[in-house]
Design an enzyme around this catalytic site. Structure first.
Site, short mmCIF file in Angstrom:
data_model
loop_
_atom_site.label_atom_id
_atom_site.label_comp_id
_atom_site.label_asym_id
_atom_site.label_seq_id
_atom_site.Cartn_x
_atom_site.Cartn_y
_atom_site.Cartn_z
N GLU A 27 50.05 9.61 35.92
CA GLU A 27 49.76 8.65 34.87
C GLU A 27 48.81 7.58 35.40
O GLU A 27 48.96 7.12 36.54
CB GLU A 27 51.10 8.01 34.48
CG GLU A 27 51.06 6.88 33.51
CD GLU A 27 52.44 6.22 33.38
OE1 GLU A 27 52.58 5.38 32.48
OE2 GLU A 27 53.36 6.53 34.16
N ASP A 35 56.74 2.35 52.06
CA ASP A 35 55.43 1.82 52.50
C ASP A 35 55.07 0.62 51.63
O ASP A 35 53.98 0.53 51.07
CB ASP A 35 54.37 2.92 52.36
CG ASP A 35 53.08 2.58 53.11
OD1 ASP A 35 53.06 1.58 53.86
OD2 ASP A 35 52.09 3.32 52.95
P1 ADP Z 1 45.67 5.93 49.01
O1 ADP Z 1 46.76 6.97 49.08
O2 ADP Z 1 44.33 6.49 49.31
O3 ADP Z 1 45.98 4.70 49.84
P2 ADP Z 1 46.53 4.59 46.57
O4 ADP Z 1 47.62 5.43 46.00
O5 ADP Z 1 46.97 3.36 47.31
O6 ADP Z 1 45.55 5.47 47.49
O7 ADP Z 1 45.53 4.21 45.38
C1 ADP Z 1 44.33 3.48 45.61
C2 ADP Z 1 44.19 2.35 44.62
O8 ADP Z 1 44.11 2.88 43.30
C3 ADP Z 1 45.39 1.41 44.61
O9 ADP Z 1 45.22 0.34 45.47
C4 ADP Z 1 45.50 0.99 43.16
O10 ADP Z 1 44.73 -0.16 42.94
C5 ADP Z 1 44.90 2.13 42.40
N1 ADP Z 1 45.95 3.01 41.81
C6 ADP Z 1 46.90 3.71 42.48
N2 ADP Z 1 47.66 4.43 41.66
C7 ADP Z 1 47.19 4.18 40.42
C8 ADP Z 1 47.54 4.64 39.10
N3 ADP Z 1 48.52 5.53 38.92
N4 ADP Z 1 46.84 4.18 38.06
C9 ADP Z 1 45.81 3.32 38.24
N5 ADP Z 1 45.43 2.85 39.43
C10 ADP Z 1 46.10 3.27 40.52
#
Ligand code: ADP
Length: 294
Positions: free
Chosen positions: A94, A198
């Site tokens: 999502e 985390d």
């Molecule tokens: P990584 O595993 O590369 O560290 P993240 O899961 O932290 O990546 O996601 C990177 C960035 O994208 C996050 O800091 C957040 O701002 C954004 N993000 C993460 N998940 C979602 C989501 N489901 N919907 C919108 N933005 C998201």
């Protein structure tokens, strides 16, 4: 180049809703993976991409998001599907716009809801599968004794990785002493709590309604203090958060010392991921803990 139409078709199959993809938009900010927002003007999905060899990492992340979502506490992105498309592993979930500001009660709600999340328990520490912390493998084989779990699957594991990377001197010697003695600090009978795993500030956001959202987990059942400790590692979540958490579920005496024990895991992981700058910090933490053990 990923096959966006293929991924869109798999998302449509997973959701049971039609999805007529428009050109994807890249999202910045991730530490480990590439991230893309896929939308058709009506629905949006968040897709993480990595090398095909990283499929298991995404499967574990999806399982972790599902486990957190099942508690119906803090909002998490609902995982939709994982797979390999055109030679790249992907995880679709999502999309939640995360630019929101915390509502008046947003930080306190995050603390309260995290305490409720931590009530979710299991017969042993660990989890049903291994996952990753950053890009480092995180072993989770279940273990009923928390001291053994923290020694073998957390601190010992990171110290072994550090040794393999060439950090062989003082950090290993003093680290081994700590592994023998830190059990003296665990006098509060921790029970297995479902953890985000985390929970630094970069993995907490607020949706458009100002409600807290957590994402990018490294889920396992562990001492809830380990989650709280990490919230304090890079800046803290604010006094409203901690007051609400403690009101919902007070902490045992000794947390202030154990906090360092739990954050040492993440600092050793940073040493293994990013290199030598974290060595002095890890050694300093080990010395402080050894001084507490006496
Ligand atoms: P990584 O595993 O590369 O560290 P993240 O899961 O932290 O990546 O996601 C990177 C960035 O994208 C996050 O800091 C957040 O701002 C954004 N993000 C993460 N998940 C979602 C989501 N489901 N919907 C919108 N933005 C998201």
């Amino acid at each position: 180049m990923p096959d966006w139409q293929d991924i869109a078709a798999r998302i449509a199959a997973a959701t049971g809703e039609p999805f007529a993809l428009r050109p994807p938009q890249h999202v910045g900010g991730g530490c480990i993976n590439r991230a893309v927002r896929l939308g058709d003007g009506r629905r949006d999905y968040f897709v993480k991409l990595n090398d095909a060899s990283q499929l298991a990492m995404f499967e574990a992340e999806a399982a972790g998001l599902a486990a957190l979502a099942a508690t119906a506490t803090l909002r998490v992105p609902r995982p939709l599907c994982t797979g390999v498309s055109a030679g790249e592993a992907f995880l679709a979930m999502e999309y939640i716009p995360l630019g929101g500001r915390p509502g008046a009660d947003g930080k306190a709600a995050a603390g309260r809801l995290l305490a409720t999340l931590h009530r979710a328990s299991a017969p042993a520490f660990g989890w049903e599968r291994d996952n990753t912390i950053g890009s480092t493998p995180q072993p989770n084989a279940p273990e009923p004794d928390w001291v053994v779990f923290w020694r073998e699957r957390r601190l010992g594991h990171q110290l072994r990785l550090a040794a393999a990377s060439g950090y062989r001197g003082r950090v290993q010697e003093r680290g081994a002493r700590l592994l023998e003695g830190f059990g003296a600090l665990i006098d509060h009978a921790p029970r297995p709590s479902l953890l985000h795993g985390d929970l630094w500030g970069g993995n907490l956001g607020f949706d458009a309604a100002g409600r807290p959202v957590i994402f990018d987990p490294a889920v396992y059942y562990g001492d809830r203090e380990a989650d709280l400790a990490m919230t304090e590692l890079f800046g803290g979540f604010g006094s409203d958060f901690y007051a609400a958490y403690r009101e919902a579920w007070p902490l045992a005496p000794g947390y202030a010392v154990r906090k360092t024990l739990y954050n040492l895991y993440h600092i050793l992981n940073h040493l293994n991921l990013f290199g030598g700058g974290y060595l002095a910090q890890a050694e300093g933490m080990i010395e402080r803990l050894l001084a507490e053990i006496g």
